[in-house]
Scaffold this motif. Structure first.
Motif, short mmCIF file in Angstrom:
data_model
loop_
_atom_site.label_atom_id
_atom_site.label_comp_id
_atom_site.label_asym_id
_atom_site.label_seq_id
_atom_site.Cartn_x
_atom_site.Cartn_y
_atom_site.Cartn_z
N PHE A 260 9.96 -4.75 11.61
CA PHE A 260 10.54 -3.53 11.04
C PHE A 260 10.97 -3.81 9.61
CE2 PHE A 260 11.78 -3.08 15.69
CZ PHE A 260 10.64 -2.35 15.98
N SER A 261 10.47 -3.01 8.71
CA SER A 261 10.63 -3.25 7.28
C SER A 261 12.05 -2.96 6.80
CB SER A 261 9.62 -2.39 6.52
OG SER A 261 9.57 -2.77 5.16
N ALA A 262 12.29 -3.31 5.53
CA ALA A 262 13.64 -3.22 4.94
C ALA A 262 14.10 -1.78 4.78
CB ALA A 262 13.64 -3.92 3.59
N MET A 263 15.22 -1.46 5.42
CA MET A 263 15.91 -0.18 5.26
C MET A 263 17.40 -0.48 5.31
SD MET A 263 13.55 2.41 7.56
CE MET A 263 13.19 1.20 8.85
N SER A 264 18.08 -0.30 4.20
CA SER A 264 19.45 -0.76 4.08
C SER A 264 20.45 0.18 4.74
CB SER A 264 19.81 -0.92 2.59
OG SER A 264 19.83 0.35 1.95
N PHE A 265 21.57 -0.41 5.15
CA PHE A 265 22.70 0.39 5.61
C PHE A 265 23.28 1.08 4.38
CE2 PHE A 265 27.43 0.36 6.66
CZ PHE A 265 27.36 1.58 7.33
N GLY A 266 23.26 2.38 4.41
CA GLY A 266 23.58 3.18 3.24
C GLY A 266 22.45 4.15 3.00
N PHE B 233 1.78 1.80 7.79
CA PHE B 233 0.92 1.54 8.95
C PHE B 233 1.19 2.62 10.00
CE2 PHE B 233 1.27 -2.61 6.94
CZ PHE B 233 -0.07 -2.96 6.87
N ARG B 234 0.14 3.39 10.31
CA ARG B 234 0.30 4.58 11.13
C ARG B 234 -0.06 4.38 12.59
NH1 ARG B 234 -4.25 7.38 8.08
NH2 ARG B 234 -5.00 5.30 8.64
N CYS B 235 -0.82 3.32 12.88
CA CYS B 235 -1.28 3.10 14.26
C CYS B 235 -1.69 1.65 14.41
CB CYS B 235 -2.44 4.04 14.59
SG CYS B 235 -3.94 3.70 13.62
N SER B 236 -2.00 1.27 15.65
CA SER B 236 -2.37 -0.11 15.94
C SER B 236 -3.65 -0.53 15.24
CB SER B 236 -2.52 -0.29 17.45
OG SER B 236 -3.49 0.60 17.97
N ALA B 237 -4.59 0.40 15.04
CA ALA B 237 -5.84 0.05 14.37
C ALA B 237 -5.60 -0.38 12.94
CB ALA B 237 -6.81 1.24 14.41
N ASP B 238 -4.63 0.28 12.26
CA ASP B 238 -4.26 -0.14 10.90
C ASP B 238 -3.77 -1.59 10.90
OD1 ASP B 238 -4.85 2.44 10.12
OD2 ASP B 238 -2.76 3.03 9.74
N ILE B 239 -2.98 -1.95 11.92
CA ILE B 239 -2.45 -3.32 12.02
C ILE B 239 -3.59 -4.32 12.19
CG2 ILE B 239 -0.98 -4.87 13.36
CD1 ILE B 239 0.70 -2.76 12.06
N VAL B 240 -4.53 -4.02 13.07
CA VAL B 240 -5.66 -4.91 13.33
C VAL B 240 -6.48 -5.11 12.05
CG1 VAL B 240 -7.84 -5.15 14.59
CG2 VAL B 240 -5.78 -4.37 15.78
N LYS B 241 -6.73 -4.02 11.33
CA LYS B 241 -7.51 -4.11 10.10
C LYS B 241 -6.79 -4.93 9.04
CE LYS B 241 -9.67 0.35 11.12
NZ LYS B 241 -9.73 1.79 10.79
N ALA B 242 -5.46 -4.78 8.97
CA ALA B 242 -4.68 -5.55 8.00
C ALA B 242 -4.75 -7.04 8.31
CB ALA B 242 -3.23 -5.07 8.01
N ILE B 243 -4.66 -7.40 9.58
CA ILE B 243 -4.75 -8.82 9.96
C ILE B 243 -6.13 -9.37 9.63
CG2 ILE B 243 -4.65 -10.44 11.89
CD1 ILE B 243 -2.57 -8.55 13.18
N ALA B 244 -7.16 -8.58 9.89
CA ALA B 244 -8.53 -9.02 9.57
C ALA B 244 -8.73 -9.17 8.07
CB ALA B 244 -9.54 -8.04 10.15
N LEU B 245 -7.97 -8.42 7.27
CA LEU B 245 -8.05 -8.56 5.82
C LEU B 245 -7.22 -9.73 5.29
CD1 LEU B 245 -7.91 -4.88 4.47
CD2 LEU B 245 -9.86 -6.45 4.43
N GLY B 246 -6.41 -10.34 6.16
CA GLY B 246 -5.69 -11.54 5.75
C GLY B 246 -4.21 -11.58 6.04
N ALA B 247 -3.63 -10.55 6.61
CA ALA B 247 -2.19 -10.54 6.88
C ALA B 247 -1.86 -11.40 8.09
CB ALA B 247 -1.70 -9.12 7.10
N CYS C 124 6.58 -2.44 9.41
CA CYS C 124 6.50 -1.00 9.64
C CYS C 124 7.90 -0.40 9.46
CB CYS C 124 6.00 -0.69 11.04
SG CYS C 124 4.32 -1.25 11.35
N ALA C 125 7.98 0.77 8.86
CA ALA C 125 9.27 1.44 8.69
C ALA C 125 9.16 2.92 9.04
CB ALA C 125 9.78 1.28 7.25
#
Length: 501
Positions: free
Chosen positions: A171-177, A384-398, A403-404
């Motif tokens: 879960f990406s950075a989202m500050s208290f405030g 990242f809107r869905c699991s397929a986006d995650i898979v593609k990102a990993i295949a590109l090198g992540a 996600c936020a």
């Protein structure tokens, strides 16, 4: 009488045959769209204030409400569109910089939708994730140059500090405030259950989150809000925020009306004062300066915490990533221009930065070309809107993905893009007590868990269909990707072939 040059955006339509004038919509709308007539007998609406958050629609007991786009035709002009004309009128009226929240709504190419995944057939059989092991565990942190092993197989190499995630989703950075404590606590509770991490953002750590420090990432941003030794120690890793995808090269601004006593304590600033983060870190003007801060943070935590550096996706991202890796960072976070934000200048959000797909591929390839990719972990962020986006990102090198926006939508966010007003009807991007209490962490953390668990199942199914049984085998495996409808240059930067090749 002053002239209002800007037409309303939405119309709230009330079905009088269904409406029972119960006043639920009046109580639920923080934008004051709904109100009783003077005799308190009838509920009427002021559509000028509507932001299409759908709170009234979703909670109306008789389903008497709906929201429609308000159509007000302008003379056709491909250059001077209604949006630009309205924004000019707004600035002419206020003399202020236009502010917006969440990610850009501009119709830029979304490369995830132009990348297809490969699948196994005869020669490389697929894997059934329901019956065969499928590993999505992910390790973040610096890797040693080489590993020395004893005869019995025990490692003699001292491993640098690393973080083990049970899923490649954080879960990406989202500050208290910028968001409420209840929203942040929901993410923390979900992260603990899922075996992953949440990021505190640059707002310090609220005392109510001390039970979740084993799944927290703490940020050191240019404003240094809430940063002290104990804060750094209460984390799994530390993240130096250099840039943000929604506003590269721009600092942050939390309005004073959002800085209540709890926010002031967490950020270590006076109550009611604006929290201004400068655009640059005033102690970082070179890679050598960045190296010094990384070293200092490691010394402050006895070299027990990995240190990440978050940079925005910009045109020279590959060189920046290379320099950041050589400065001693253990993790590099790259945030693409579609990433969300609590508030950003509209012109910056919509016109600065590049897509995460291109930035990630370029950075990963540069680090490989320089033979330093194994030293560093790459985390991708930026819508990242869905699991397929995650898979593609990993295949590109992540190695993993932040996600936020998706978790916020799971908690009720309707993308009305008015987070900067502090009037969030769903209790997410607000500090008003009557609104924050609408978000119950005991309920919402389960919704976030459900979302990530569903994505985890889908990731396993997609990998199984590829004939791959671990995230490690998928990482940087661009042979499993094909482009469709992309130019030769886009395919070259992404490092993938066109569909059919």
């Amino acid at each position: 009488m002053s002239v209002n040059y800007i037409p309303r955006r939405f119309t709230v339509v009330r079905d009088r045959d269904l409406c029972i004038n119960c006043g639920c919509c009046v109580r639920q709308c923080s934008n004051e769209c709904h109100y009783f007539t003077d005799d308190n007998e009838k509920v009427v609406v002021n559509s000028d204030n509507c932001v299409a958050c759908h709170r009234c629609v979703d909670l109306c007991p008789t389903k008497a409400l709906r929201i429609e786009k308000y159509v007000c035709d302008y003379r056709d002009n491909a250059n001077w569109t209604p949006q630009y004309q309205q924004e000019i009128c707004r600035q002419a009226e206020t003399g202020s910089v236009l502010l917006s929240a969440m990610g850009t709504p501009k119709d830029y190419p979304i490369y995830w939708d132009k990348i297809l995944l490969n699948a196994s057939q005869v020669t490389n059989p697929s894997i059934d994730p329901l019956r065969e092991p499928m590993e999505i565990r992910t390790i973040l942190g610096r890797k040693p140059e080489k590993i020395s092993v004893e005869r019995k197989g025990k490692s003699k190499t001292d491993m640098p500090p690393q973080v083990i995630l049970e899923t490649p989703i954080m879960f990406s950075a989202m500050s208290f405030g910028s968001i409420s404590l209840n929203a942040q606590k929901s993410l923390a509770m979900a992260a603990k259950k899922l075996g992953t991490l949440f990021n505190t953002g640059e707002g310090g750590l609220h005392p109510d989150l001390l039970d979740y420090t084993d799944c927290a990432v703490v940020q050191v941003a240019s404003g240094r809000f809430g940063v002290h030794k104990k804060y750094l120690e209460n984390s799994r890793y530390i993240e130096i925020k250099i840039g943000q995808g929604a506003k590269p090269g721009i600092g942050g601004h939390l309005p004073g009306e959002k800085v209540n006593i709890e926010v002031s304590n967490a950020r270590m600033i006076p109550k009611g004062s604006d929290a201004i983060s400068p655009a640059p870190h005033h102690d970082i003007y070179s890679i050598e300066d960045l190296r010094q801060l990384i070293w200092s943070l490691k010394q402050a935590t006895d070299n027990k915490k990995p240190v990440a550096v978050k940079i925005a996706a910009v045109h020279n991202i590959a060189a920046i990533a290379s320099g950041t890796a050589r400065a001693g960072a253990d993790i590099i976070v790259i945030d693409g221009f579609r990433g969300g934000t609590g508030a950003a200048p509209t012109r910056i959000r919509d016109n600065v930065g590049i897509p995460i797909e291109l930035a990630l591929a370029a950075a990963d390839q540069r680090l490989r070309d320089e033979s330093i990719r194994s030293r560093i972990s790459l985390v991708a962020a930026g819508s990242f809107r869905c699991s397929a986006d995650i898979v593609k990102a990993i295949a590109l090198g992540a190695d993993a993905c932040y996600c936020a926006s998706a978790p916020l939508i799971a908690m009720g966010c309707h993308m009305c893009q008015t987070c900067n007003t502090g009037k969030c009807n769903w209790g997410i991007a607000t500090q008003r007590p009557e609104l924050t209490k609408r978000l119950n962490p005991e309920i919402m953390h389960k919704r976030v868990e459900n979302l990530v668990n569903a994505w985890n199942h889908e990731i396993k199914e997609i990998m199984g269909g590829m004939g791959i049984n671990s995230v490690d085998s998928l990482r940087g495996n661009r042979l499993m990707l094909r482009g469709i409808g992309l130019s030769e240059k886009e395919l070259e930067i992404l490092g993938i072939k066109h569909a059919g090749e």
